[in-house]
Design an enzyme around this catalytic site. Structure first.
Site, mmCIF file in Angstrom:
data_model
loop_
_atom_site.group_PDB
_atom_site.id
_atom_site.type_symbol
_atom_site.label_atom_id
_atom_site.label_comp_id
_atom_site.label_asym_id
_atom_site.label_seq_id
_atom_site.Cartn_x
_atom_site.Cartn_y
_atom_site.Cartn_z
ATOM 1 N N ASP A 208 -29.184 9.075 -14.674
ATOM 2 C CA ASP A 208 -28.001 9.715 -15.262
ATOM 3 C C ASP A 208 -27.467 8.814 -16.385
ATOM 4 O O ASP A 208 -27.972 7.721 -16.610
ATOM 5 C CB ASP A 208 -26.935 9.991 -14.195
ATOM 6 C CG ASP A 208 -26.390 8.721 -13.554
ATOM 7 O OD1 ASP A 208 -27.165 7.749 -13.410
ATOM 8 O OD2 ASP A 208 -25.201 8.676 -13.201
ATOM 9 N N HIS A 522 -36.920 11.204 -12.047
ATOM 10 C CA HIS A 522 -35.573 11.758 -12.273
ATOM 11 C C HIS A 522 -34.851 10.830 -13.249
ATOM 12 O O HIS A 522 -34.044 9.973 -12.865
ATOM 13 C CB HIS A 522 -34.814 11.867 -10.949
ATOM 14 C CG HIS A 522 -33.599 12.749 -11.060
ATOM 15 N ND1 HIS A 522 -33.633 14.108 -10.851
ATOM 16 C CD2 HIS A 522 -32.314 12.472 -11.391
ATOM 17 C CE1 HIS A 522 -32.431 14.628 -11.031
ATOM 18 N NE2 HIS A 522 -31.602 13.643 -11.366
ATOM 19 N N ASP A 564 -43.127 12.913 -6.136
ATOM 20 C CA ASP A 564 -43.130 12.640 -7.580
ATOM 21 C C ASP A 564 -42.766 13.930 -8.303
ATOM 22 O O ASP A 564 -43.636 14.642 -8.799
ATOM 23 C CB ASP A 564 -44.510 12.126 -8.015
ATOM 24 C CG ASP A 564 -44.545 11.870 -9.520
ATOM 25 O OD1 ASP A 564 -43.461 11.726 -10.126
ATOM 26 O OD2 ASP A 564 -45.660 11.831 -10.085
ATOM 27 N N GLU A 573 -35.753 8.891 -8.540
ATOM 28 C CA GLU A 573 -34.923 8.457 -9.666
ATOM 29 C C GLU A 573 -35.248 6.984 -9.940
ATOM 30 O O GLU A 573 -35.996 6.345 -9.183
ATOM 31 C CB GLU A 573 -33.425 8.637 -9.336
ATOM 32 C CG GLU A 573 -32.542 8.449 -10.570
ATOM 33 C CD GLU A 573 -31.109 8.962 -10.404
ATOM 34 O OE1 GLU A 573 -30.742 9.438 -9.319
ATOM 35 O OE2 GLU A 573 -30.360 8.866 -11.402
HETATM 36 O O1 G3I Z 1 -22.919 3.280 4.354
HETATM 37 C C1 G3I Z 1 -23.834 4.034 5.157
HETATM 38 C C2 G3I Z 1 -24.294 3.205 6.333
HETATM 39 O O2 G3I Z 1 -23.209 2.912 7.148
HETATM 40 C C3 G3I Z 1 -25.388 3.970 7.080
HETATM 41 O O3 G3I Z 1 -25.925 3.171 8.095
HETATM 42 C C4 G3I Z 1 -26.509 4.379 6.130
HETATM 43 C C5 G3I Z 1 -27.568 5.239 6.808
HETATM 44 O O4 G3I Z 1 -28.364 5.915 5.890
HETATM 45 O O5 G3I Z 1 -25.963 5.126 5.068
HETATM 46 C C6 G3I Z 1 -25.032 4.379 4.314
HETATM 47 O O6 G3I Z 1 -24.606 5.129 3.227
HETATM 48 C C7 G3I Z 1 -25.554 5.348 2.235
HETATM 49 C C8 G3I Z 1 -25.061 4.733 0.932
HETATM 50 O O7 G3I Z 1 -25.949 5.024 -0.116
HETATM 51 C C9 G3I Z 1 -24.921 3.226 1.041
HETATM 52 O O8 G3I Z 1 -26.170 2.612 1.233
HETATM 53 C C10 G3I Z 1 -25.768 6.841 2.053
HETATM 54 O O9 G3I Z 1 -26.354 7.389 3.217
HETATM 55 C C11 G3I Z 1 -26.641 7.120 0.873
HETATM 56 O O10 G3I Z 1 -26.722 8.515 0.627
HETATM 57 C C12 G3I Z 1 -26.106 6.419 -0.347
HETATM 58 O O11 G3I Z 1 -27.030 6.583 -1.388
HETATM 59 C C13 G3I Z 1 -26.591 6.207 -2.668
HETATM 60 C C14 G3I Z 1 -26.694 7.423 -3.603
HETATM 61 O O12 G3I Z 1 -26.350 7.020 -4.915
HETATM 62 C C15 G3I Z 1 -25.807 8.573 -3.207
HETATM 63 O O13 G3I Z 1 -24.479 8.203 -3.260
HETATM 64 C C16 G3I Z 1 -27.503 5.111 -3.160
HETATM 65 O O14 G3I Z 1 -27.298 3.931 -2.365
HETATM 66 C C17 G3I Z 1 -27.234 4.795 -4.605
HETATM 67 O O15 G3I Z 1 -28.223 3.906 -5.067
HETATM 68 C C18 G3I Z 1 -27.265 6.071 -5.445
HETATM 69 O O16 G3I Z 1 -26.863 5.722 -6.725
HETATM 70 C C19 G3I Z 1 -26.956 6.732 -7.722
HETATM 71 C C20 G3I Z 1 -25.561 6.861 -8.309
HETATM 72 O O17 G3I Z 1 -24.702 7.438 -7.335
HETATM 73 C C21 G3I Z 1 -25.569 7.680 -9.586
HETATM 74 N N1 G3I Z 1 -26.559 7.192 -10.514
HETATM 75 C C22 G3I Z 1 -27.877 7.182 -9.966
HETATM 76 C C23 G3I Z 1 -27.973 6.284 -8.769
HETATM 77 C C24 G3I Z 1 -29.371 6.198 -8.208
HETATM 78 O O18 G3I Z 1 -29.791 7.344 -7.552
HETATM 79 O O1 9MR Z 2 -29.013 13.862 -11.599
HETATM 80 C C1 9MR Z 2 -28.178 13.269 -10.644
HETATM 81 C C2 9MR Z 2 -28.686 11.887 -10.264
HETATM 82 O O2 9MR Z 2 -28.699 11.048 -11.394
HETATM 83 C C3 9MR Z 2 -27.858 11.308 -9.121
HETATM 84 O O3 9MR Z 2 -28.365 10.100 -8.660
HETATM 85 C C4 9MR Z 2 -27.830 12.291 -7.986
HETATM 86 C C5 9MR Z 2 -27.013 11.827 -6.795
HETATM 87 O O4 9MR Z 2 -25.725 11.606 -7.073
HETATM 88 O O5 9MR Z 2 -27.330 13.526 -8.409
HETATM 89 C C6 9MR Z 2 -28.103 14.117 -9.437
HETATM 90 O O6 9MR Z 2 -27.502 15.314 -9.833
HETATM 91 C C7 9MR Z 2 -27.703 16.383 -8.968
HETATM 92 C C8 9MR Z 2 -26.393 16.766 -8.346
HETATM 93 O O7 9MR Z 2 -25.910 15.704 -7.515
HETATM 94 C C9 9MR Z 2 -26.543 18.038 -7.559
HETATM 95 N N1 9MR Z 2 -27.119 19.080 -8.375
HETATM 96 C C10 9MR Z 2 -28.413 18.747 -8.914
HETATM 97 C C11 9MR Z 2 -28.341 17.511 -9.783
HETATM 98 C C12 9MR Z 2 -29.734 17.070 -10.276
HETATM 99 O O8 9MR Z 2 -30.410 18.026 -10.893
#
Ligand code: G3I
Ligand code: 9MR
Length: 592
Positions: A208, A522, A564, A573
């Site tokens: 993103d 992604h 993939d 991503e």
């Molecule tokens: O905190 C809980 C923990 O208590 C639990 O044991 C564990 C079990 O799965 O989950 C933990 O929470 C997780 C959290 O990350 C912290 O590690 C969530 O399930 C998990 O969904 C969450 O994922 C994050 C994701 O965004 C969704 O929010 C990823 O770490 C994080 O790297 C990812 O980052 C995204 C940004 O939001 C937007 N830009 C892209 C980036 C990469 O995808």
């Molecule tokens: O494209 C988004 C990605 O960069 C983020 O890591 C991800 C999780 O927050 O979300 C993706 O966006 C999605 C959105 O959350 C839900 N609708 C579909 C989007 C991707 O096509």
């Protein structure tokens, strides 16, 4: 079948010859037997569609080298020189084993650690397709390292990428970020909602276009640590970026692009730091210059402010040596760190949550801030030698957790070990070392017991699991600095082998590096440009069973749940905090 028997007899003969030779010699045999005779037939019938899994780039000559071979009937393996098919080494396969995190499929190990001659080879086992050709050499990871670092240049915001530095991946200027709006959650008397301020530069977080302080924090720190721990590796290293002609190492020029942005995320009126700079929703499948939604400064948070303080303090001590290209920066960073710390003292519990605030970009929410306080305190202690920061670090009493964006205690430990040995008492230093070593020993025991030779437990397969693998390797490497036990190095190497192909998916997870690499990542630029191949040098998040994107996966097993496909933002991503430990681990393995 007949062909296989001939081949097997041939191979067994070589194995027994080798055993006979080595048992009769007094000294350990430095080099295995070389057999120049090509096999009678090198097209055995294939009895499995499973592939041999190994590091698709290859190995250092002295490294432990283990490949995973599907459990066919064969009990021996050969290494062949790729240029002429000569058998250069043979060995016995292990007995069959399984990995519960990968469908309990049976496999065997082919261990050719004692073969250390440089060259290009293939692993051959009767009944399985020959392995991909791989290299044994001291510089085998140089290119992937440089590409992993150059990936940050490709994710720069607020700049045109020119043909000179980006080649086919050139793109027009996007996200100038000269008029970023104060979101209602970020409003303060001196900076009311709707006002705009510039906040250019920085790296896009991932696929993103958002810029998030928490994730920028650990990413910048990890790269700074790579430079600080291995300056001789980085001083001469050029990655072909616009600043390559100045007198500062390229890695520091690249990090500076992000640090200059981070500085603009601090409210100069009070020292607080905005959590992130994003649009309200994720943008579409567009190139940077095609997007035009308003971008906002969104809510100050304690986590962002402390991560910012830690990184600024770290940067201040490092850039103090680079005043020619960056005059005054070390002082700016120092001031920024101190005023951020002060804000966090006055605002100890401002958690970022986007419940009901109308924003749906990445949250990076974290409710446990002891580790952030401890990390910022440790870096400020190293920078200023002020005992009050040291007391704060110890009073937070944080356990050592592997590095991850919500868990930064380890970064404090790592900095203290690498930079503060003279500032700590013997018992303080012992405490810091003991905490790191006991965590590292647990990881090492996971590695030792792992049938796949990777230090990953079921609970480690989270979003960004490939970075978990690599961050755990980083900890192994820090442990090795304290206690030069080669097993730590072997375990760290195992992590690199895993992400480069010795894993159950058959992918090398780094774009452009390996024989089978992610194509449909992604990543908006890679998606929206007209080039088939994605930008090289990015590691994808990797397998994890959460499947939060709802795509159709080949398996729900933790280590196999990878796709993939653009659809799979939860496994395919890329992100700046995932590339950073890849850079660190290769630098460390190349230098320790
Ligand atoms: O905190 C809980 C923990 O208590 C639990 O044991 C564990 C079990 O799965 O989950 C933990 O929470 C997780 C959290 O990350 C912290 O590690 C969530 O399930 C998990 O969904 C969450 O994922 C994050 C994701 O965004 C969704 O929010 C990823 O770490 C994080 O790297 C990812 O980052 C995204 C940004 O939001 C937007 N830009 C892209 C980036 C990469 O995808
Ligand atoms: O494209 C988004 C990605 O960069 C983020 O890591 C991800 C999780 O927050 O979300 C993706 O966006 C999605 C959105 O959350 C839900 N609708 C579909 C989007 C991707 O096509």
């Amino acid at each position: 079948m007949q062909k296989n028997i001939v081949k097997l007899i041939c191979a067994c003969f070589v194995v027994s010859l080798q055993l006979a030779c080595s048992s009769s010699s007094v000294e350990p045999s430095p080099q295995p037997i070389v057999v120049v005779q090509p096999p009678v037939d090198d097209t055995p019938s294939i009895t499995t569609s499973e592939l041999i899994k190994l590091n698709q780039l290859g190995y250092f000559p002295t490294a432990t080298k283990i490949a995973i071979v599907p459990a066919v009937d064969a009990s021996v393996f050969e290494l062949r020189d790729s240029s002429n098919s000569e058998i250069v080494y043979t060995g016995n396969l292990s007995s069959s084993m399984t990995w519960t995190l990968a469908d309990d499929k049976q496999f065997k190990h082919a261990d050719f650690s004692d073969f250390n001659r440089t060259g290009e080879y293939q692993l051959v086992v009767s009944g399985v397709e020959d392995s991909v050709s791989f290299t044994i050499a001291n510089d085998v990871y140089d290119n992937v390292h440089d590409a992993a670092l150059k990936a940050y240049y490709f994710n720069r915001a607020s700049t045109e990428l020119t043909q000179e530095f980006a080649g086919d991946y050139q793109r027009p200027l996007g996200h100038v970020d000269d008029r970023v709006e104060i979101h209602s959650t970020a409003a303060s008397p001196l900076r009311p909602a709707g006002n705009t301020y510039p906040s250019p530069k920085g790296w896009y977080d991932a696929g993103d276009f958002g810029k998030y302080i928490v994730n920028s924090g650990i990413s910048s720190y990890t790269l700074l640590a790579a430079f600080e721990h291995f300056p001789n590796f980085y001083n001469p290293r050029l990655i072909d970026i616009p600043e390559s002609s100045n007198s500062t190492p390229d890695i520091l020029d690249e990090i500076m692009w992000n640090l200059e942005w981070m500085l603009t995320m601090q409210d100069p009126n009070d020292g607080g730091v905005y959590h992130k700079l994003t649009t309200l929703d994720f943008s579409g499948e567009q190139m940077p210059h095609e997007t035009n939604e308003q971008r906002y400064f969104i809510q100050k948070s304690t986590a962002a402010t402390l991560d910012f303080a830690a990184v600024m303090a770290t940067a201040s001590r490092i850039y103090a040596d680079f005043t020619l290209d960056y005059p005054g920066k070390a002082d700016d960073f120092r001031q920024a760190a101190i005023s951020a710390w002060q804000w966090a003292q006055d605002n100890q519990d401002i958690i970022y949550s986007q419940d009901g605030n109308g924003v749906s970009t990445g949250e990076y929410g974290d409710t446990e801030l002891n580790d952030e306080f401890a990390w910022a305190a440790a870096e400020l202690f190293i920078l200023t030698s002020s005992e009050s920061y040291k007391d704060e670090f110890f009073s937070r009493n944080v356990s050592f957790d592997d590095p991850a964006w919500p868990n930064v205690s380890s970064l404090a430990y790592i900095s203290l070990l690498n930079n503060a040995q003279n500032l700590l008492t013997d018992s303080e230093l012992q405490f810091v070392q003991d905490n790191l070593i006991s965590s590292a020993e647990e990881t090492l025991s996971t590695y030792t017991q792992s049938p796949y030779k990777v230090a990953m437990r079921r609970s480690d397969f989270v979003w960004g699991s490939n970075a978990v693998v690599l961050n755990r390797a980083w900890v192994m490497l820090e442990a090795y600095k304290i206690n030069a036990n080669n097993e730590f190095l072997t375990a760290a190497h195992g992590a690199l082998d895993y992400v480069l192909g010795r894993n159950p998916t058959d992918f090398s997870f780094i774009t452009g590096y390996g024989n089978k690499t992610p194509i449909d990542i992604h990543h908006r630029q890679s998606r929206a440009d007209s080039i088939d191949a994605p930008i090289p040098g990015f590691i994808v998040g990797g397998p994890q069973p959460g499947q939060q994107d709802g795509c159709s996966y080949p398996s729900s097993q933790p280590a196999l749940s990878y796709l993939d496909d653009w659809c799979s933002y939860s496994t395919n991503e890329i992100a700046i905090n995932w590339n950073a430990p890849l850079v660190y681990v290769i630098a460390a393995l190349s230098n320790l």
